[in-house]
Every structure is written in structure tokens, then in C-alpha cells.
Design a protein around this motif. Structure first.
Motif, PDB file in Angstrom:
ATOM      1  N   ARG A 194       4.573   6.988  -1.480  1.00  0.00           N
ATOM      2  CA  ARG A 194       4.777   7.728  -0.234  1.00  0.00           C
ATOM      3  C   ARG A 194       5.787   7.033   0.665  1.00  0.00           C
ATOM      4  NH1 ARG A 194       3.143   7.394   4.900  1.00  0.00           N
ATOM      5  NH2 ARG A 194       1.712   5.650   4.490  1.00  0.00           N
TER       6      ARG A 194
ATOM      7  N   ASN B  24       0.833  -1.198   0.000  1.00  0.00           N
ATOM      8  CA  ASN B  24       0.000   0.000   0.000  1.00  0.00           C
ATOM      9  C   ASN B  24       0.868   1.247   0.000  1.00  0.00           C
ATOM     10  OD1 ASN B  24      -2.541  -1.303   0.073  1.00  0.00           O
ATOM     11  ND2 ASN B  24      -2.367  -1.600   2.289  1.00  0.00           N
ATOM     12  N   GLU B  25       0.464   2.220  -0.796  1.00  0.00           N
ATOM     13  CA  GLU B  25       1.117   3.532  -0.873  1.00  0.00           C
ATOM     14  C   GLU B  25       2.628   3.422  -1.110  1.00  0.00           C
ATOM     15  OE1 GLU B  25      -0.576   6.710   1.678  1.00  0.00           O
ATOM     16  OE2 GLU B  25      -1.365   5.019   2.841  1.00  0.00           O
TER      17      GLU B  25
ATOM     18  N   GLY C 202      -3.096   3.173  -3.479  1.00  0.00           N
ATOM     19  CA  GLY C 202      -2.128   4.193  -3.829  1.00  0.00           C
ATOM     20  C   GLY C 202      -1.061   3.735  -4.805  1.00  0.00           C
TER      21      GLY C 202
END
Length: 316
Positions: free
Chosen positions: A160, A156-157, A185
Motif C-alpha cells: 500500500r 508495515n504495509e 501486510g
């Protein structure tokens, strides 16, 4: 018993609520971080009940499972009392490792539970009694077909989180095999990394869709540098997938010889990906070893038994 906990980690909670208790999860009108209520993408039993914060004072709560530092303040405000407390730590420490002091270290009467022995070793728990209850997984079944000559990654993500999740390593893996990256993401990841779109596809799926989709890929790649122990890695092993992973944190314990390739040498890892993609019979044999290993150590019944013993002890 009636167990109060916040819906913080969907996959982990899905395993816990398979137990014999009633699980009370706060719910707020906006379903924000402190009031998500029941899961929408996981299959939770009817023993998980939503209760608004203003009604929690009327609930007969036997044990509270904390997962974030500010939840103790929510307990004081929403319940007006402190039932027996367990603090479940999902993560490895960040910051001045291994001198990072755990937020539960100075909470009177709390029992600190880690999900890996690596985490317990790295956190400074101070005087708080601490133990380890390793992950348990609701078995999705041996779904692996490996029909697609591609590698699956679940994170996830990734933009970032960057180096923490090994996002910078994906171009090297994409040269070894086309990647399918699953998770929130992930849109635009190929462009962000400068990888041709056909070599790095992004997918955001529900949990049930995720398992079926991952199982069609030939191999699972776990490039994460610093995490507790990714449940997606254990789920891939349950599916019967061969795994290729960095030898960091708890991975060397979770993936024994014969279940995949674990190394901190990128050349060895990318070579392993190529080998699995080129040889589906070899991939199948190693995937069967991965499934046998993960069922033996991270099966749901062992997980629930461990939690049952702890909850009874804490409630007493």
C-alpha cells in the motif's frame, strides 16, 4: 502526574510509559482506533490504565498528549475541559513540503513536540511553540548473531505504501542478498514485486519475536524514502546489526560513520549488503559501532529525562 494519551504508536508509547507517571489510555468495547487500550504485543507496566470514554470526566488528568488532529475534539467531548496540551508529531509532513502547516499550529496553548529535527524543520508550526524530543528505545540487548546470510527489512504495509517505504527498491536488494521482510501486510510481497519466493520471504511476528528473528540476519536494510525516523532502524542498531539505509530525512543523523552504510546511490547500498553478507567479522564490527552510537543518542534514560522536563514545564 496522570497523563492522557491514545494508543497510536505502540513502539513509541512503550518507551514513554517506562516513566514515573500514570498513563491513562482510552478503551472502547470494539478496541477501535480511538480506544485500543493497553498494548497486546508490547510489555507495558501496570502504570498504564485503561479508562472508557464515559469515565474520563471523572479522571484527574494533568497533561494530555495529542497525536492526531481529531483528538482535540475527543478531549472536549470526553473530558469536557482542556488540561495542558502537548501535541506529539510522529511524522514528516506530506503534501506541499516544506509549506505544510501543522494541525497544531493554531491550537491555543499547545506545545508541539517533534521526534526529529528534520520534522521540526519541515513542518510550518505557525505561532505554536515547538521543540524536539528524539526517540528513545527500550533496549532489547545485543542479540545479533548474523548466522543467516540474509538481509532483514522491517516495514508495515509495503504494498500500500509503495515508493514511500522504498518497496520498489526491494528487487535490487533481493539480488544482493535474500530478504526477510517483517511487518504487517507483507504477505504476498514477493509475488507482487516479481521476486522469487526464496529471495523475499514475508513474516508477521510479535515485537519480542521480531527482535530475535531480525538478530539472526546478517544485515538490516532500511529502504524508506520518506518517513520521520523508522524505529525499526534504531531497534536494529540496538540489536548490534550493521545497517544499510537511504540517506533521507533524519537517517544521516542517526547512523554515523562506522555504524553502517548510508547513501542515496543504490549501487553503493547493494554493494554494502553484499559485503556484509560475505564478511561476518566485518558485519559484527560495524554492528558493534551501530549499537554504541544508538545507545549514546537514543537511549531510554535520555528520552525519559527529556519528557520529564517537558511534562513538568507544561503542567505548570
Amino acid at each position: 502526574m496522570r497523563i492522557l494519551l491514545w494508543h497510536v504508536h505502540g513502539s513509541w508509547t512503550t518507551a514513554l510509559v517506562q516513566g514515573p507517571h500514570t498513563y491513562v489510555v482510552p478503551v472502547t468495547p470494539d478496541r477501535g482506533p480511538d480506544g485500543l487500550g493497553r498494548a497486546r504485543t508490547w510489555d507495558w507496566p501496570d502504570s498504564v490504565v485503561e479508562v472508557p470514554p464515559e469515565r474520563l470526566r471523572d479522571e484527574d488528568i494533568d497533561v494530555v498528549v495529542l497525536q492526531r488532529p481529531h483528538e482535540l475534539d475527543l478531549v472536549d467531548r470526553w473530558l469536557g475541559r482542556r488540561p495542558p496540551l502537548v501535541y506529539l508529531e510522529h511524522n514528516a509532513p506530506h503534501g506541499e513540503v516544506p509549506d505544510t502547516r501543522h494541525p497544531a499550529a493554531d491550537i491555543p496553548g499547545v506545545t508541539l513536540v517533534h521526534v526529529t529535527h528534520f520534522n521540526r524543520l519541515m513542518w510550518d508550526a505557525g505561532p505554536a511553540p515547538s521543540t524536539v524530543i528524539e526517540h528513545g528505545i527500550v533496549d532489547p540487548g545485543p542479540l545479533w548473531t548474523g548466522e543467516l546470510e540474509r538481509a532483514a527489512v522491517a516495514v508495515n504495509e509495503p504494498v500500500r505504501r509503495g515508493r514511500t517505504t522504498g518497496t520498489d527498491l526491494l528487487p535490487a536488494f533481493a539480488e544482493a542478498a535474500p530478504l526477510d521482510v517483517f511487518g504487517m501486510g507483507t504477505e504476498g510481497l514477493a509475488g507482487h514485486l516479481g521476486i522469487p519466493a526464496d529471495r523475499c520471504r514475508s513474516h508477521e511476528l510479535t515485537q519480542s519475536e521480531l527482535h530475535a528473528a531480525m538478530a539472526r540476519r546478517r544485515v538490516y536494510v532500511h529502504p524508506v524514502r520518506w518517513t520521520s525516523l523508522g524505529l525499526s532502524l534504531l531497534e536494529a542498531m540496538h540489536l548490534g546489526m550493521p545497517v544499510v539505509a537511504l540517506a533521507t530525512t533524519e537517517v544521516t543523523e542517526a547512523v554515523p560513520p562506522g555504524a553502517g552504510v548510508v547513501s542515496n546511490r543504490i549501487d553503493e547500498l547493494t554493494r554494502a549488503v553484499r559485503d556484509f553478507v560475505a564478511d561476518p567479522l566485518h558485519a559484527r564490527m560495524v554492528g558493534e559501532g551501530a549499537r554504541a552510537a544508538v545507545l549514546a543518542r537514543y537511549g531510554l534514560s535520555r528520552f525519559l529525562d527529556d519528557w520529564e522536563r517537558l511534562l513538568k514545564e507544561v503542567a505548570r
